[in-house]
Design a protein around this motif. Structure first.
Motif, PDB file in Angstrom:
ATOM      1  N   ASN A 112       3.207 -63.380 -11.000  1.00 50.70           N
ATOM      2  CA  ASN A 112       1.831 -62.868 -10.896  1.00 50.70           C
ATOM      3  C   ASN A 112       0.896 -63.395 -12.025  1.00 50.70           C
ATOM      4  N   GLY A 113       1.202 -64.479 -12.651  1.00 51.67           N
ATOM      5  CA  GLY A 113       0.583 -64.948 -13.941  1.00 51.67           C
ATOM      6  C   GLY A 113      -0.689 -65.118 -14.034  1.00 51.67           C
ATOM      7  N   GLU A 114      -1.549 -65.716 -12.991  1.00 48.86           N
ATOM      8  CA  GLU A 114      -3.000 -65.870 -13.076  1.00 48.86           C
ATOM      9  C   GLU A 114      -3.476 -64.616 -12.493  1.00 48.86           C
ATOM     10  N   GLY A 115      -2.890 -64.022 -11.789  1.00 51.09           N
ATOM     11  CA  GLY A 115      -3.752 -62.909 -11.307  1.00 51.09           C
ATOM     12  C   GLY A 115      -3.729 -61.519 -12.042  1.00 51.09           C
ATOM     13  N   TRP A 116      -2.604 -61.688 -12.939  1.00 49.88           N
ATOM     14  CA  TRP A 116      -2.314 -60.495 -13.592  1.00 49.88           C
ATOM     15  C   TRP A 116      -3.343 -59.896 -14.521  1.00 49.88           C
ATOM     16  N   LYS A 117      -3.433 -58.415 -14.461  1.00 46.18           N
ATOM     17  CA  LYS A 117      -4.135 -57.851 -15.187  1.00 46.18           C
ATOM     18  C   LYS A 117      -3.500 -56.632 -15.872  1.00 46.18           C
TER      19      LYS A 117
END
Length: 444
Positions: free
Chosen positions: A96-101
């Motif tokens: 979930n790298g790009e959408g991780w928060k």
């Protein structure tokens, strides 16, 4: 950190590592708290910067470090617990790298090929032959004659004698391209041995049969791949004057010849030759025995191989052989070279034997010592005259270069260890039989 297996097929492994957000936040807070006493920030005394400001200023970088450390630690623990030995660096991807928060769990997918378990080998059951060849009088005499030829002189032939192949002619020459002389195309009193192929193709043959005082025009064509680009492929004419024709006269095989080659007398030179020949024979015999040993191991021991290692080795073999077949291609902009089935079979053999020898060597605690490595570096440095220091520094700073030098030494020491355990029969053969056995290595 939670670990879930996602793949277990043959040697291929896949795992999903989940780092809960709460654990990550705790790690970040702990790192900030540890660093707080040493942090200085405008408007605050050293060590008094509020945690909220520290988190705003440094939180993202520390969180990244904390993620990496947690994943690395989890992977190390997994490999220790499972006993897996990855064949290459594991592939690690954040799901979930790009959408991780911040506040989300960190989910990472890890995949690799595990090295296979290596079967035990009863080395005492291997049967080998160690060939030996004595340095007999005939071989020593042949070597002496070759040395005498290499130390030969040339004596003037009778006036009017025609030059033969192997003779030396003393010539003046001047070369022309398009009726214009060119730089480097002339010389005086040049000693040229006919048949030595030291001049461009076709030049020396046209001087065979020449006599002293002859004026000869030699017509040749520079090779297309000639080093000087402005001459490559050009037709040329050389105006030659033959000033003398000399016949070769081998040096006498005596004490004087021996001294030229660093021996005290002829007997000393013969001993040197005998020692050198026996070293050469021993080296060739060792290569024959090593091939037989590897053939037996390859036949007796079978196990699954990591596809990634076989693919990489097959590509390297295909690339190397392509360059051997196309020596004119010095660069690597030749496109993709697809390995053949033959390349893959050879790659499988190399990978299998490499893993097997590594396992045997590890269990036998075979080591490459500093002296052996230094000797290997010195030997390799000779290939770069004038750049030895730069080569030494390159090797010191490059682990891959060190491994490239260490690997063949390690392999030879493992082979010696195996040979010590095996049943080895000593067999004396002739020089010709040894040469046939060595030639057969290239046919396999």
């Amino acid at each position: 950190m939670q670990v879930k297996e996602t793949r277990n097929e043959g040697l291929k492994r896949g795992y999903q590592f989940t780092l809960p957000a709460a654990e990550l936040a705790e790690t970040v807070d702990a790192k900030l708290k540890e660093a707080q006493p040493e942090v200085e920030m405008k408007g605050f005394r050293k060590g008094k910067v509020p945690m909220a400001m520290l988190k705003k200023q440094f939180g993202q970088r520390i969180m990244g470090d904390a993620m990496q450390e947690a994943i690395d630690s989890a992977l190390r623990k997994h490999l220790e617990d499972s006993g897996d030995r990855p064949a290459a660096q594991p592939k690690v991807e954040m799901e979930n790298g790009e959408g991780w928060k911040e506040g989300d769990d960190v989910v990472v997918n890890v995949s690799y090929e595990s090295l296979p378990p290596i079967p035990e080998v009863d080395l005492t059951q291997l049967k080998l032959e160690r060939l030996s060849v004595p340095a007999d009088d005939a071989a020593i005499d042949e070597a002496l004659e070759n040395l005498a030829k290499s130390a030969q002189n040339f004596e003037d032939r009778r006036k009017g004698s025609k030059a033969k192949d192997g003779d030396q002619v003393i010539i003046d020459f001047k070369g022309f391209v398009d009726d214009e002389p060119f730089e480097g195309g002339s010389a005086e009193d040049y000693p040229l041995v006919l048949g030595s192929n030291s001049f461009i193709p076709g030049f020396e043959e046209q001087l065979v049969g020449a006599k002293a005082d002859d004026e000869i025009k030699v017509e040749v064509k520079f090779p297309e791949e000639y080093g000087a680009k402005h001459l490559a492929g050009k037709d040329a004419v050389f105006e030659c004057t033959v000033k003398a024709v000399k016949a070769p006269k081998p040096a006498e095989i005596d004490d004087e010849l021996a001294k030229k080659f660093g021996a005290e007398d002829l007997d000393g030179l013969k001993k040197q030759i005998a020692d050198r020949l026996e070293q050469e024979y021993a080296g060739a015999a060792r290569a024959v025995m090593k091939r037989a040993l590897l053939d037996q191991l390859d036949e007796q021991v079978k196990f699954d191989l990591p596809e990634s290692l076989v693919d990489a080795e097959a590509s390297q073999i295909a690339h190397q052989l392509w360059h051997e077949e196309h020596p004119e291609e010095q660069g690597h902009d030749h496109g993709q070279i697809e390995p053949t089935e033959e390349h893959r079979k050879l790659a499988e053999r190399r990978v299998r034997l490499g893993l097997l020898l590594a396992e045997i060597g590890q269990k036998a605690e075979v080591q490459v010592n500093d002296q052996e490595m230094t000797q290997a570096v010195l030997q390799a440095a000779r290939q770069y005259p004038g750049q030895e220091r730069a080569f030494f520094e390159f090797v010191q700073q490059n682990q891959a270069a060190q491994q490239q030098l260490r690997a063949p030494i390690f392999e030879d020491k493992v082979v010696d260890h195996i040979a010590e355990q095996a049943k080895v029969e000593e067999k004396q053969v002739s020089k010709e039989e040894l040469e046939k056995a060595v030639e057969a290595l290239d046919e396999l």
